[in-house]
Design an enzyme around this catalytic site. Structure first.
Site, PDB file in Angstrom:
ATOM      1  CG  ASP A   1      -8.564  16.257 -15.279  1.00 43.35           C
ATOM      2  OD1 ASP A   1      -7.914  15.631 -16.131  1.00 43.35           O
ATOM      3  OD2 ASP A   1      -9.557  15.790 -14.692  1.00 43.35           O
TER       4      ASP A   1
ATOM      5  CE1 TYR B   1     -15.906  11.498 -15.892  1.00 48.02           C
ATOM      6  CE2 TYR B   1     -15.298  11.690 -13.592  1.00 48.02           C
ATOM      7  CZ  TYR B   1     -15.774  10.939 -14.646  1.00 48.02           C
ATOM      8  OH  TYR B   1     -16.124   9.638 -14.441  1.00 48.02           O
TER       9      TYR B   1
ATOM     10  CE  LYS C   1     -11.892   8.192 -18.203  1.00 46.32           C
ATOM     11  NZ  LYS C   1     -12.151   9.458 -17.564  1.00 46.32           N
TER      12      LYS C   1
ATOM     13  NE  ARG D   1      -2.945   0.380   3.307  1.00 43.81           N
ATOM     14  CZ  ARG D   1      -2.292   0.531   4.465  1.00 43.81           C
ATOM     15  NH1 ARG D   1      -1.560   1.605   4.688  1.00 43.81           N
ATOM     16  NH2 ARG D   1      -2.358  -0.394   5.407  1.00 43.81           N
TER      17      ARG D   1
HETATM   18  C1  LIG Z   1     -12.660   9.938 -16.317  1.00 44.46           C
HETATM   19  C2  LIG Z   1     -12.198  11.241 -15.838  1.00 44.46           C
HETATM   20  C3  LIG Z   1     -11.925  11.464 -14.484  1.00 44.46           C
HETATM   21  C4  LIG Z   1     -12.155  10.401 -13.437  1.00 44.46           C
HETATM   22  O1  LIG Z   1     -11.241   9.347 -13.530  1.00 44.46           O
HETATM   23  P1  LIG Z   1     -11.571   7.813 -13.169  1.00 44.46           P
HETATM   24  O2  LIG Z   1     -10.339   7.108 -13.603  1.00 44.46           O
HETATM   25  O3  LIG Z   1     -12.801   7.423 -13.925  1.00 44.46           O
HETATM   26  O4  LIG Z   1     -11.786   7.758 -11.700  1.00 44.46           O
HETATM   27  C5  LIG Z   1     -11.440  12.716 -14.118  1.00 44.46           C
HETATM   28  N1  LIG Z   1     -11.252  13.690 -15.020  1.00 44.46           N
HETATM   29  C6  LIG Z   1     -11.500  13.509 -16.331  1.00 44.46           C
HETATM   30  C7  LIG Z   1     -11.273  14.622 -17.285  1.00 44.46           C
HETATM   31  C8  LIG Z   1     -11.991  12.290 -16.784  1.00 44.46           C
HETATM   32  O5  LIG Z   1     -12.262  12.124 -18.076  1.00 44.46           O
END
Ligand SMILES: *Cc1c(COP(=O)(O)O)cnc(C)c1O
Length: 380
Positions: A169, A98, A194, A46
């Site tokens: 982000d 998001y 992604k 962890r």
């Molecule tokens: C999908 C997404 C998230 C969240 O991420 P997860 O891996 O689904 O927890 C945050 N920001 C953006 C821009 C996203 O597309």
């Protein structure tokens, strides 16, 4: 080193004992100690795992940062960052972001006493929202799902004067097309689910920064809470990253052609893609990005849920699904799917209307993708 080389080699050296070119998957929860508190840098998985460590070193280099932490999901990474702030702190975020991030802010942190303001995409709106207790600006660029751009350097400059931190982000652009730390951001966050993973086969998150004190605090929270990725998922991410640069190039090449096709189509009323010369963000994209990415959004003329469903049913190559950034093209109805967790009134105010469609352009043959869209649109 250029990003094309970094994605293959960053953080990775052939294994010292075997020469293995690819980092091993350390499927272990614990590590033998020579004596109490005498270990080789790892005690318990962890807290740290060698495969995860390679991934973190790799991600730090990709984002031109010095420190990185990998998480079990993008949301877990966001949660850890927010947890370093206190009730009473004020955070300004772009409204067009998001849906899960909005839900985390509104449903988890707001009830604890955190304050949030949501603004548009102009840097001046961030500045105007500054209050005595403002501690953080939270940016997505390109934004999700409307694919607008925010001038990261302008926001970061305004923040620096007031000692406000800036989180970007960078999930949509990836380090291949945008380097927020170089533009003045303090921390970059990713849903590695992604483009970074890139194959729609894992859930993961990461953050990259240079401030060691902030890093130590986030790392403490990561270990205390425990939302870490497993060794195998870390390895899958490293494997995905190897092709990140070539994938992004292909995503973009396809997206440019598809956006141009949609822009001319009589059944489409609006297209948002920063690579279109008609886009209000074309010039800014040229300044802060080295590529336009693979995300396109568009509006169906007279569109609503029924029309969208009719359109989706006719698609054969492009799949109706949540998520984005994989090698396969995915299409999404933000009002109900990715952004369904935003209350309708707020959603409409941001511009997430019932005619909006978001397309994550994959790396298939662009002619096949345009053919698929063309067939489905002409059936409406
Ligand atoms: C999908 C997404 C998230 C969240 O991420 P997860 O891996 O689904 O927890 C945050 N920001 C953006 C821009 C996203 O597309």
């Amino acid at each position: 080193m250029k990003i094309k080389t970094k994605v293959i080699h960053a953080g990775q050296e052939p294994d010292k004992t075997t020469g293995s070119v690819i980092p091993p998957v350390y499927l272990t929860s614990t590590y033998r100690q020579e004596a109490v508190s005498m270990h080789k840098g790892f005690e318990y998985s962890r807290t740290g795992n060698p495969t995860r460590k390679v991934l973190e070193d790799c991600l730090a280099e990709l984002e031109s940062g010095s420190l990185a932490l990998a998480f079990a999901s993008g949301m877990a990474a966001e949660h850890a960052v927010l947890s370093t702030f206190r009730p009473g702190d004020h955070i300004v975020a772009c409204g067009d972001m998001y849906g899960g991030t909005y839900r985390l802010f509104e449903e988890v942190f707001k009830p604890m006493g955190f304050e949030f303001s949501y603004v548009g995409w102009e840097a001046s709106e961030f500045t105007q929202s500054i209050k005595e207790n403002t501690k953080l600006f939270w940016i997505e660029s390109p934004t999700n799902p409307l694919i607008r751009l925010i001038d990261i350097r302008a926001v970061a400059d305004a923040a620096a004067q007031k000692r406000i931190r800036v989180v970007v982000d960078n999930t949509f652009a990836t380090p291949v097309f945008q380097q927020p730390l170089q533009l003045g951001a303090d921390l970059v966050i990713h849903s590695t689910t992604k483009y970074i993973g890139g194959h729609s086969d894992l859930i993961g998150g990461a953050l990259i920064l240079n401030d060691r004190e902030w890093y130590e605090r986030i790392k403490f929270i990561q270990n205390a809470v425990g939302a870490v990725p497993g060794a195998f998922d870390s390895w899958l991410m490293l494997r995905g990253i190897k092709t990140l640069a070539v994938r992004m190039k292909q995503h973009e090449e396809n997206a440019l052609k598809i956006a141009a096709f949609l822009e001319e189509h009589p059944k489409v009323s609006e297209v948002s893609y920063p690579g279109l010369e008609s886009s209000p963000w074309y010039e800014l994209a040229g300044r802060q990005m080295s590529g336009f990415g693979g995300m396109v959004s568009f509006k169906l003329k007279g569109g609503d849920l029924d029309l969208a469903n009719k359109f989706f049913k006719k698609l054969k190559v492009i799949a109706l699904a949540e998520s984005l950034g994989g090698v396969e093209s995915l299409i999404n109805y933000p009002a109900v799917m990715t952004h369904g967790s935003i209350p309708e009134e707020k959603r409409l105010a941001i511009g997430i209307t019932g005619d909006l469609i978001r397309l994550s352009v994959g790396i298939e043959d662009h002619g096949d993708l345009i053919g698929d869209l063309s067939r489905a649109l002409s059936s409406l």
